[in-house]
Scaffold this active site. Structure first.
Site, PDB file in Angstrom:
ATOM      1  N   ASP A 170       7.387  25.116  27.944  1.00 54.32           N
ATOM      2  CA  ASP A 170       8.040  26.415  27.996  1.00 54.32           C
ATOM      3  C   ASP A 170       7.158  27.564  28.466  1.00 54.32           C
ATOM      4  O   ASP A 170       7.531  28.322  29.360  1.00 54.32           O
ATOM      5  CB  ASP A 170       8.597  26.769  26.611  1.00 54.32           C
ATOM      6  CG  ASP A 170       9.616  25.758  26.116  1.00 54.32           C
ATOM      7  OD1 ASP A 170       9.710  24.670  26.708  1.00 54.32           O
ATOM      8  OD2 ASP A 170      10.300  26.046  25.131  1.00 54.32           O
ATOM      9  N   GLU A 209       4.510  18.507  15.618  1.00 50.83           N
ATOM     10  CA  GLU A 209       5.029  18.690  16.974  1.00 50.83           C
ATOM     11  C   GLU A 209       3.898  18.665  17.997  1.00 50.83           C
ATOM     12  O   GLU A 209       4.011  18.046  19.060  1.00 50.83           O
ATOM     13  CB  GLU A 209       5.780  20.017  17.050  1.00 50.83           C
ATOM     14  CG  GLU A 209       6.431  20.305  18.393  1.00 50.83           C
ATOM     15  CD  GLU A 209       7.193  21.617  18.416  1.00 50.83           C
ATOM     16  OE1 GLU A 209       7.812  21.915  19.459  1.00 50.83           O
ATOM     17  OE2 GLU A 209       7.184  22.344  17.390  1.00 50.83           O
TER      18      GLU A 209
END
Length: 435
Positions: free
Chosen positions: A173, A397
């Site tokens: 992102d 993550e």
């Protein structure tokens, strides 16, 4: 792999299986509860890889559910909104895809962009895990995968390399690769919004507000054009040729060709795609950084970013040793391979999302690509670091490449999946036993 003899491997394997089952919502998994409450495209494909180690039927259902959201034009969205969750932004209403160009008869609510096309490669791995159980399901999936790749080539590969229309489409992102293109966006007119991600995760681990304003501006831009690929390509200020999309598309297209052989379909069109993608991938080489790099198609400028995405070249099937010295330099600067951005780079941030941290899924692809290219020592370093990182710091993550600090969401699906399928010593034993 570095020594793991003092770890309880059976307990870690059991925890990884528990995480996959914890995040199982009945036919699809969420990446982690709260932070990501829907089905994400490439997360889901990696989840299938993990399920294939202990539940082959569930692995196939994961991929089949992902393709239940495929648009008529072949695009597979990056988010499928199976059950609405008020705690997530941007919601389905923000995406506004109900009347999107190309959606056709698909009724499952979704976003308007895709993600790195790893589905064919990981479906092929699921098939290889149990060919007898997967033959019919692979044959049924093949036309959908073919349509997905045809859409990629038609809508995203005008230069041969695969482009993104939004940073979220690359899966990376807030990578420094997009900084120039993002700076060219004036987010004036962005409708008021409330971020939900920073309510679950420390804000210093997430993209900044300036980034997020531009993300939402691009969502509104696409929505206003009904997600018409040709109109977006002509008008958007953000269009970047991306190593992640390009190398994953190249690898998946090669695997799609193997599927074509298996099911007895002509592969002439696919072979043409492979040749075109190879040419585009080579065009991403940046002689100044001595690595593969993103290109802003609006300016022609290279990002100058040394990233883990550039090291996916071997996963894509390029046998190019020019990037090996830079990879070694990056690893020398890291406790854990492979940082998402060079620790010596000016934009490095060890904890902020894709500006430094290590991601197990990227390591899976980089490490396997290196092994396939005959770079056994480097491949072992990447695999060993991934195993130590997860064993010592949990199924997060992502992780700080300097000290392993876990970051982002916890009990993370694709980290557990990568452990089961590749990083765990028991996975090594399985692979060695079948060679």
């Amino acid at each position: 792999m570095k020594d793991m003899s003092d770890r309880d491997i059976a307990a870690l394997d059991a925890e990884a299986r528990r995480i996959l089952q914890l995040n199982d919502k009945g036919g699809y998994t969420v990446p982690t509860a709260g932070l990501y409450p829907y089905q994400w495209n490439w997360d889901s494909a990696f989840a299938a890889l993990g399920f294939a180690t202990f539940d082959i039927d569930r692995a196939w259902r994961e991929i089949e559910t992902l393709f239940s959201g495929q648009w008529d034009n072949g695009m597979v969205p990056h988010i499928l909104f199976h059950v609405m969750d008020e705690g997530y932004f941007p919601s389905y209403d923000t995406w506004g895809t109900a009347d999107a160009v190309g959606r056709g008869a698909c009724t499952l609510p979704s976003s308007g962009i895709s993600q790195p096309p790893v589905a064919a490669s990981l479906a092929w791995e699921v098939y290889r895990a149990n060919p007898a159980a997967g033959d019919g399901r692979l044959r049924a999936l093949y036309p959908k995968l073919l349509a997905y790749h045809r859409w990629i080539m038609d809508a995203r590969a005008e230069t041969g390399a695969v482009v993104i229309t939004h940073p979220w489409e690359a899966g990376r992102d807030n990578a420094p690769d997009w900084d120039e293109a993002m700076a060219g966006i004036d987010p004036a007119g962005v409708q008021p919004y409330t971020r939900r991600d920073t309510g679950h995760v420390d804000a210093r681990m997430r993209p900044t507000k300036d980034d997020y304003d531009r993300y939402i501006w691009l969502v509104q831009f696409g929505r206003d054009r009904k997600w018409d690929d040709s109109q977006i390509a002509a008008e958007s200020p953000f269009r970047v040729a991306d190593p992640t999309m390009t190398f994953t598309a190249l690898r998946s297209t090669r695997d799609l060709a193997l599927m074509a052989d298996l099911v007895g379909e002509d592969r002439t069109e696919i072979d043409g795609w492979i040749a075109r993608l190879e040419e585009g991938a080579r065009g991403l080489w940046n002689p100044e950084t001595r690595s593969y790099d993103a290109i802003n198609l609006r300016t022609g400028n290279r990002a100058g970013s040394v990233s883990n995405a550039g090291f996916l070249a071997w996963w894509g099937g390029l046998r190019d040793e020019r990037a090996l010295p830079v990879l070694r330099d990056v690893l020398d600067r890291s406790t854990y391979a492979v940082p998402s951005y060079d620790p010596a780079g000016p934009q490095f941030d060890s904890l902020r999302y894709w500006r430094g941290p290590v991601w197990a899924v990227m390591n899976f692809m980089v490490g396997n690509g290196l092994a396939e290219a005959g770079q056994a020592e480097l491949a072992a370093r990447v695999r060993g670091d991934t195993a130590r990182m997860i064993a010592d710091h949990g199924f997060a993550e992502y992780f700080d490449p300097l000290d392993g600090t876990p970051a982002g969401g916890g009990t993370f699906t694709w980290t557990a999946a990568v452990w089961l399928a590749w990083a765990s010593p028991s996975a090594v034993d399985r692979s060695e036993g079948t060679q």
